[in-house]
Design a protein around this motif. Sequence first.
Motif, mmCIF file in Angstrom:
data_model
loop_
_atom_site.group_PDB
_atom_site.id
_atom_site.type_symbol
_atom_site.label_atom_id
_atom_site.label_comp_id
_atom_site.label_asym_id
_atom_site.label_seq_id
_atom_site.Cartn_x
_atom_site.Cartn_y
_atom_site.Cartn_z
ATOM 1 N N HIS A 1 0.817 -1.204 0.000
ATOM 2 C CA HIS A 1 0.000 0.000 0.000
ATOM 3 C C HIS A 1 0.858 1.264 0.000
ATOM 4 N N SER A 2 1.667 1.417 1.058
ATOM 5 C CA SER A 2 2.385 2.691 1.219
ATOM 6 C C SER A 2 3.892 2.533 1.387
ATOM 7 N N ASN A 3 4.332 1.340 1.794
ATOM 8 C CA ASN A 3 5.741 1.157 2.130
ATOM 9 C C ASN A 3 6.562 0.893 0.853
ATOM 10 N N THR B 1 -4.121 -13.790 0.911
ATOM 11 C CA THR B 1 -4.687 -12.479 1.244
ATOM 12 C C THR B 1 -4.144 -12.011 2.586
ATOM 13 N N ALA B 2 -3.092 -11.211 2.535
ATOM 14 C CA ALA B 2 -2.439 -10.734 3.773
ATOM 15 C C ALA B 2 -2.570 -9.224 3.925
ATOM 16 N N ILE B 3 -3.660 -8.657 3.380
ATOM 17 C CA ILE B 3 -3.897 -7.241 3.646
ATOM 18 C C ILE B 3 -4.843 -7.121 4.838
ATOM 19 N N ASN C 1 -6.660 -12.704 5.703
ATOM 20 C CA ASN C 1 -7.514 -11.532 5.910
ATOM 21 C C ASN C 1 -8.901 -11.937 6.421
ATOM 22 N N LYS C 2 -9.015 -12.055 7.766
ATOM 23 C CA LYS C 2 -10.263 -12.555 8.358
ATOM 24 C C LYS C 2 -11.425 -11.600 8.178
ATOM 25 N N GLU C 3 -11.106 -10.284 8.039
ATOM 26 C CA GLU C 3 -12.179 -9.291 7.917
ATOM 27 C C GLU C 3 -13.090 -9.599 6.720
ATOM 28 N N GLY D 1 1.121 -7.368 12.816
ATOM 29 C CA GLY D 1 0.827 -5.993 12.429
ATOM 30 C C GLY D 1 0.117 -5.248 13.562
ATOM 31 N N LYS D 2 0.113 -3.900 13.456
ATOM 32 C CA LYS D 2 -0.435 -3.091 14.554
ATOM 33 C C LYS D 2 -1.914 -3.348 14.807
ATOM 34 N N LYS D 3 -2.702 -3.373 13.724
ATOM 35 C CA LYS D 3 -4.153 -3.467 13.924
ATOM 36 C C LYS D 3 -4.524 -4.772 14.623
HETATM 37 P P1 NDP Z 1 0.212 -5.594 8.551
HETATM 38 O O1 NDP Z 1 -0.339 -4.321 9.045
HETATM 39 O O2 NDP Z 1 1.533 -6.045 9.048
HETATM 40 O O3 NDP Z 1 0.270 -5.572 6.954
HETATM 41 C C1 NDP Z 1 -0.806 -5.133 6.192
HETATM 42 C C2 NDP Z 1 -0.480 -5.209 4.712
HETATM 43 O O4 NDP Z 1 -1.604 -4.704 3.988
HETATM 44 C C3 NDP Z 1 0.714 -4.359 4.294
HETATM 45 O O5 NDP Z 1 1.342 -4.951 3.190
HETATM 46 C C4 NDP Z 1 0.058 -3.035 3.883
HETATM 47 O O6 NDP Z 1 0.843 -2.287 2.948
HETATM 48 C C5 NDP Z 1 -1.218 -3.528 3.247
HETATM 49 N N1 NDP Z 1 -2.328 -2.568 3.364
HETATM 50 C C6 NDP Z 1 -2.658 -1.818 4.425
HETATM 51 N N2 NDP Z 1 -3.740 -1.050 4.145
HETATM 52 C C7 NDP Z 1 -4.084 -1.322 2.883
HETATM 53 C C8 NDP Z 1 -5.095 -0.840 1.999
HETATM 54 N N3 NDP Z 1 -5.985 0.089 2.380
HETATM 55 N N4 NDP Z 1 -5.142 -1.330 0.742
HETATM 56 C C9 NDP Z 1 -4.258 -2.274 0.340
HETATM 57 N N5 NDP Z 1 -3.284 -2.768 1.122
HETATM 58 C C10 NDP Z 1 -3.196 -2.304 2.373
HETATM 59 O O7 NDP Z 1 -0.911 -6.702 8.845
HETATM 60 P P2 NDP Z 1 -0.729 -8.254 9.216
HETATM 61 O O8 NDP Z 1 0.206 -8.906 8.270
HETATM 62 O O9 NDP Z 1 -0.509 -8.403 10.670
HETATM 63 O O10 NDP Z 1 -2.225 -8.786 8.969
HETATM 64 C C11 NDP Z 1 -2.755 -8.962 7.668
HETATM 65 C C12 NDP Z 1 -4.056 -9.758 7.763
HETATM 66 O O11 NDP Z 1 -3.767 -11.051 8.275
HETATM 67 C C13 NDP Z 1 -5.085 -9.144 8.722
HETATM 68 O O12 NDP Z 1 -6.359 -9.367 8.221
HETATM 69 C C14 NDP Z 1 -4.886 -9.930 10.000
HETATM 70 O O13 NDP Z 1 -6.049 -9.996 10.791
HETATM 71 C C15 NDP Z 1 -4.526 -11.304 9.451
HETATM 72 N N6 NDP Z 1 -3.723 -12.139 10.356
HETATM 73 C C16 NDP Z 1 -2.482 -11.724 10.761
HETATM 74 C C17 NDP Z 1 -1.710 -12.495 11.617
HETATM 75 C C18 NDP Z 1 -0.315 -12.089 11.986
HETATM 76 O O14 NDP Z 1 0.403 -12.889 12.590
HETATM 77 N N7 NDP Z 1 0.147 -10.909 11.662
HETATM 78 C C19 NDP Z 1 -2.235 -13.767 12.155
HETATM 79 C C20 NDP Z 1 -3.512 -14.130 11.620
HETATM 80 C C21 NDP Z 1 -4.234 -13.334 10.771
HETATM 81 P P3 NDP Z 1 1.936 -1.162 3.412
HETATM 82 O O15 NDP Z 1 2.653 -1.720 4.590
HETATM 83 O O16 NDP Z 1 2.810 -1.038 2.210
HETATM 84 O O17 NDP Z 1 1.191 0.087 3.705
#
Ligand code: NDP
Length: 386
Positions: free
Chosen positions: A36-38, A95-97, A120-122, A201-203
């Motif tokens: 997205h932004s990084n 799907t890791a967004i 991406n559970k959402e 990730g933060k969220k």
């Molecule tokens: P991060 O915040 O670490 O990464 C999010 C990713 O999505 C980044 O590549 C970011 O890009 C991109 N992104 C953010 N906003 C947008 C947008 N509006 N449009 C398109 N791309 C976007 O999240 P996680 O990896 O922690 O989590 C990803 C998903 O996986 C979530 O749904 C989470 O619930 C799920 N999950 C995560 C786990 C974990 O261990 N982290 C475990 C189980 C599920 P950029 O950084 O370039 O802005």
Amino acid sequence: MKNIALLGATGSIGTNTVDVVMAYPELFKIVSLTFHSNSEKGAELIERLKPRYVGVGSEKIKAELTDRFPDIEFGVGAEGLVGAAIYEAVDVVLTAITGSVGLLPTMAAIEVGKDIALANKETLVMAGKWVMEAAEKNNVNILPVDSEHSAIFQCLEGQKVDNLKELVITASGGSFRDLTRDELKTVTLEQALNHPNWSMGKKITIDSSTMMNKGLEVIEAHWLFGTDYDKIKVVLHKESIVHSMIALKDGAYLAQMGPSDMREPIQYALTYPDRLPIKNELAFDLTQIGQLNFEPMDFNRFPMLDLAFTVGKKGGAYPTVYNAANEIAATSFIDGKISYLQIEQFVQRAVDHYQETTEVTLSEVIEIDKQTRTIVERWIKEEGRL
Ligand code: NDP
Ligand code: MG
């Protein structure tokens, strides 16, 4: 060779996925990716992985990277996400967004027959009914990446549906598991981001502490496994060693255990039904761990978990509202606009405010997601930090 589309390559799951892929370059290839932004990390990944299609968050990033990588096709915003997901050579979309933006590319990929490795559970919380129906219609596998769902998926293998008594999802309790509700009034972002067991990730780290994450996982499990809410239980398990369990009719429990390492469920989603060694495996010695503890979840302490069951049972767009309000509230807390306990207050208020009168369609759900975001953003703007 499995061709992968990696949506959210710069994030926590994205980074773990790249590790898995790089460990087996003869088996996996990332042919398309998004971020997205990084752009700094994004450019580094493009150098390393040499994808053919890249989706980015803005025209500005596209312009910068097109100069640097003239042979790559770029897409922006929703078009970039969908472009990466349906890219012709792709076999499976990981799907890791973060957030409900995951829905559109996931649905597009399902419609053209790509398998989904779902982090991406959402997406499932917002539109589980339509995602699962589309997957069935198009003969697409939805392979869970979330560790709890991967655990349940692994335990269910070879079981007849009829044998199942209930799913038991484990919860670490997040950063504030030992604090009282009174103590939560003054917690900071920094404390909230300090998860005891997982680096994420933060969220999702904030969602773990409010138990929203577990709430979203309950709804995710309902759709993934077709299990009634009455048959989904959550237990507090602070060690995060048992990733989840199933209980069978005859009283047997099957549990899946392992270190807190997201590479394992990611890799299994990519190799299923085969297994491969994890490169640089984390140490895992049960004799060192010594004991495992399980405690009942306190629904008064964690009202967002209770609310998940309520919105899940109500169905329709209630889970959408629950998720959308949280996406805005959790992000606003991260941005310093609201206090910690206001996250729950805004989610509860959005759910109370929403009145569903008739059955909803997918396009209505998408509209309700947008409306909820607008309403919660307005509340936050008007009332600000308490
Ligand atoms: P991060 O915040 O670490 O990464 C999010 C990713 O999505 C980044 O590549 C970011 O890009 C991109 N992104 C953010 N906003 C947008 C947008 N509006 N449009 C398109 N791309 C976007 O999240 P996680 O990896 O922690 O989590 C990803 C998903 O996986 C979530 O749904 C989470 O619930 C799920 N999950 C995560 C786990 C974990 O261990 N982290 C475990 C189980 C599920 P950029 O950084 O370039 O802005
Ligand atoms: Mg999880």
